[in-house]
Design a protein around this motif. Structure first.
Motif, short mmCIF file in Angstrom:
data_model
loop_
_atom_site.label_atom_id
_atom_site.label_comp_id
_atom_site.label_asym_id
_atom_site.label_seq_id
_atom_site.Cartn_x
_atom_site.Cartn_y
_atom_site.Cartn_z
N GLU A 125 0.82 -1.20 0.00
CA GLU A 125 0.00 0.00 0.00
C GLU A 125 0.86 1.26 0.00
O GLU A 125 0.51 2.26 -0.63
CB GLU A 125 -0.93 -0.01 1.20
N GLN B 94 -5.37 2.31 -4.89
CA GLN B 94 -5.69 0.95 -4.55
C GLN B 94 -7.15 0.68 -4.91
O GLN B 94 -7.93 1.61 -5.10
CB GLN B 94 -5.46 0.69 -3.06
N ASN C 265 -4.95 6.20 -2.36
CA ASN C 265 -4.41 5.39 -1.28
C ASN C 265 -3.84 6.30 -0.20
O ASN C 265 -2.79 6.93 -0.40
CB ASN C 265 -3.32 4.45 -1.83
#
Length: 341
Positions: free
Chosen positions: A176, A182, A192
């Motif tokens: 991440e 994402q 994200n």
């Protein structure tokens, strides 16, 4: 009567979460979509990724999927006849050698941009802590962190698949951190909030360097830059004796020579070069005295040759499978790993 506007495809822009009536959030990175898709089931794959691939096919884009066979079978079945319109794999592209994989992908994307051919990319690495363990995965994630800066200007949507069952929570947290976008639990691309600026991530994740074994094949002290040619020759002889094929040995000489030259250029003598054999790789470590705070973030972009510097680590990162760095107040260590056949 005018027709209502068509809905915008979910993967078509870098900030798809900004919609009429919503407060726009600042994009964490410029450029096209570069998203992580952390999936937990085949259903996630079929629904999330199918939408991404079909959007590209509908837009008549070049769609390239570099995924393990199992993932390819699932996606191919979901696409049906559309699977024939996807390019599955890229000649010369293999996760068995991360340096060459990065160079192959870069050359392909550069050619696509030069030709003006719209392209979208789907990737899933098959490392999973396998060959030489978590160190290679850490190196791959560094490449992912640098990719947004390196390829973002190409404007190509890029979706990176990660199976939540194959990776530890710590690895998925890093996944991440290196992707500016994402997929949410509905498969929609969003900003994200865990994303970290590439330079910050690379500085914080430079290694890990290996523990040098008690017995090594080569152990030389670096004192005089005029000895560089002889040191390169002895390094080549050592890695050849450790099992590298002759062609790879010549390339390893070049890569190690660039790192040693940097040690002379930026470090303080004496330095040291050691070479040894791991289970399925040859490792060469170059140590130099003096601080080297920029080493961890260097060599991920093609150098400005007109400036006359900056090529050493770029060359090393293209030739070696893995490059790990450790910087300390009193010195810098750069470890290169070359896979054995």
């Amino acid at each position: 009567m005018t027709s209502p506007p068509l809905p915008e495809p979910p993967f078509s822009r870098a900030d798809p979460s900004s919609r009429p009536g919503a407060e726009p959030e600042p994009a964490p990175s410029a450029g096209a979509l570069h998203a992580a898709a952390i999936y937990r089931s085949e259903r996630d794959l079929r629904t999330w990724v199918l939408a991404f691939l079909m959007e590209g096919l509908t837009r008549r884009e070049k769609v390239l999927a570099i995924v393990p066979p199992g993932t390819g079978e699932i996606l191919g079945a979901a696409l049906g006849s559309g699977a024939m319109m996807v390019q599955w794999g890229l000649p010369g592209m293999s996760y068995d050698h991360l340096g060459r994989a990065a160079e192959t992908l870069r050359n392909f994307l550069d050619a696509q941009r030069e030709a003006g051919e719209p392209t979208r990319l789907l990737t899933e690495n098959d490392l999973n802590g396998g060959r030489r363990g978590p160190g290679r995965l850490a190196s791959y994630l560094r490449a992912e962190a640098a990719a947004d800066d390196l390829y973002g200007s190409h404007g190509f949507p890029w979706l990176c698949l990660y199976d939540a069952h194959r990776f530890t929570p710590g690895v998925l947290a890093d996944v991440e951190r290196v992707h500016p976008h994402q997929l949410d639990d509905k498969g929609q691309p969003t900003l994200n909030q865990s994303y970290v600026d590439p330079a910050t991530y690379l500085s914080a994740h430079p290694g890990p360097v290996s523990v040098v074994p008690p017995e090594v094949r080569l152990d030389l002290e670096l004192n005089d830059v005029n000895d560089l040619g002889d040191i390169r020759r002895q390094t080549g002889e050592a890695v050849l004796a450790l099992g590298l094929p002759p062609a790879d040995t010549r390339l390893a000489e070049v890569a190690v020579g660039e790192v040693i030259a940097n040690a002379f250029r930026h470090g303080v003598p004496p330095g040291r070069v050691r070479a040894w054999r791991e289970a399925d790789a040859v490792a060469v470590r170059v140590d130099s005295a003096g601080p080297g705070p920029a080493v961890a973030v260097s060599g991920f972009r093609p150098p400005d040759l007109a400036a006359g510097s900056g090529a050493g680590l770029w060359v090393a990162r293209q030739i070696a499978d893995v490059v790990h760095v450790e910087t300390r107040r009193d010195g810098t260590s750069v470890e290169l790993q070359f896979p054995l056949p």
